[in-house]
Design a protein around this motif. Sequence first.
Motif, PDB file in Angstrom:
ATOM      1  N   SER A 167       6.032 -33.027  -2.471  1.00  0.00           N
ATOM      2  CA  SER A 167       7.091 -32.445  -3.568  1.00  0.00           C
ATOM      3  C   SER A 167       7.020 -31.075  -3.998  1.00  0.00           C
ATOM      4  O   SER A 167       8.199 -30.532  -4.244  1.00  0.00           O
ATOM      5  CB  SER A 167       6.847 -33.504  -5.016  1.00  0.00           C
ATOM      6  OG  SER A 167       5.553 -33.011  -5.492  1.00  0.00           O
ATOM      7  N   THR A 169       6.410 -28.532  -2.072  1.00  0.00           N
ATOM      8  CA  THR A 169       6.776 -27.795  -0.889  1.00  0.00           C
ATOM      9  C   THR A 169       8.342 -27.775  -0.657  1.00  0.00           C
ATOM     10  O   THR A 169       9.139 -27.351  -0.148  1.00  0.00           O
ATOM     11  CB  THR A 169       6.240 -28.154   0.534  1.00  0.00           C
ATOM     12  OG1 THR A 169       6.380 -29.578   0.675  1.00  0.00           O
ATOM     13  CG2 THR A 169       4.456 -27.767   0.393  1.00  0.00           C
ATOM     14  N   ASP A 170       8.887 -29.191  -1.244  1.00  0.00           N
ATOM     15  CA  ASP A 170      10.105 -29.317  -1.134  1.00  0.00           C
ATOM     16  C   ASP A 170      10.814 -29.615  -2.573  1.00  0.00           C
ATOM     17  O   ASP A 170      10.904 -30.830  -2.886  1.00  0.00           O
ATOM     18  CB  ASP A 170      10.617 -30.574  -0.188  1.00  0.00           C
ATOM     19  CG  ASP A 170      11.892 -30.905   0.101  1.00  0.00           C
ATOM     20  OD1 ASP A 170      12.846 -30.108  -0.528  1.00  0.00           O
ATOM     21  OD2 ASP A 170      12.345 -32.130   0.482  1.00  0.00           O
ATOM     22  N   GLU A 172      13.717 -29.570  -3.690  1.00  0.00           N
ATOM     23  CA  GLU A 172      15.109 -30.380  -3.827  1.00  0.00           C
ATOM     24  C   GLU A 172      14.552 -32.131  -3.970  1.00  0.00           C
ATOM     25  O   GLU A 172      15.457 -32.700  -4.329  1.00  0.00           O
ATOM     26  CB  GLU A 172      15.628 -30.268  -2.542  1.00  0.00           C
ATOM     27  CG  GLU A 172      16.215 -28.941  -2.568  1.00  0.00           C
ATOM     28  CD  GLU A 172      17.377 -28.795  -1.240  1.00  0.00           C
ATOM     29  OE1 GLU A 172      17.456 -29.731  -0.686  1.00  0.00           O
ATOM     30  OE2 GLU A 172      17.751 -27.674  -1.060  1.00  0.00           O
ATOM     31  N   THR A 173      13.314 -32.527  -3.730  1.00  0.00           N
ATOM     32  CA  THR A 173      12.979 -33.693  -3.977  1.00  0.00           C
ATOM     33  C   THR A 173      13.200 -34.235  -5.197  1.00  0.00           C
ATOM     34  O   THR A 173      12.589 -33.618  -6.204  1.00  0.00           O
ATOM     35  CB  THR A 173      11.531 -34.196  -3.393  1.00  0.00           C
ATOM     36  OG1 THR A 173      11.554 -33.749  -2.098  1.00  0.00           O
ATOM     37  CG2 THR A 173      11.184 -35.699  -3.435  1.00  0.00           C
TER      38      THR A 173
END
Length: 214
Positions: A167, A169-170, A172-173
């Motif tokens: 979450s 590292t991304d 947009e999640t």
Amino acid sequence: MKINQVEELVGITKKNIRFYEEQGLISPERNKDNGYRDYSLKDVDVLNKIKLLRKLEVPIEEIRKLEAGEVSMTDCLDRHISYYTHRQTELDTMKQMCKEIMEAQDTFDDLKADSYLEDMTKLEKGGVRFMDVNKTDIKKTKRGPIIAACVSITFFIAMIIIISWASMTDPETPFGFIAIIILLFVAMIVGTIVALKQRLNEIDGGEIDEARKY
């Protein structure tokens, strides 16, 4: 000297050395420059004495009394000689029973256990101790659920860490989705702990003893 040197000289682990220090059996000085423990030859001598007495199965509490001068070495060891003598009598009794079973030349199928168990019961009333089968079996039975619970909890924690890392590292999640997944794994951990506690209580409560009646 440092604890590594003491460990090598005495032949006991650092963990045990620290334990004996916590018990007040040794009190090493502190190095004024770095605050580390600075063990002396006197500490090594005391640890060797502790090692000797522990190998003779003298309890820590009794060693503490010996060191404080509350009991004499003679009184302490005399009590242990009496204990060893009694224990040797028990071992001789068990050896004799083994010989009797061997001399009967019975196979496992032919073994008449009832008569030997009756003899054991009489001997136990007289003070002879045989192995406590119930306690031994209970310890073995507990081992399985504990290992299984530890593996499951480790897996759940690993999943929480992986999901949390993913979450971050991304971005947009959706945070709500991640939170729900994490809460599910947390609930699984709690459920595993509760189930383990209930299982251990069942075992301690005599479930195995009840099963042996059938």
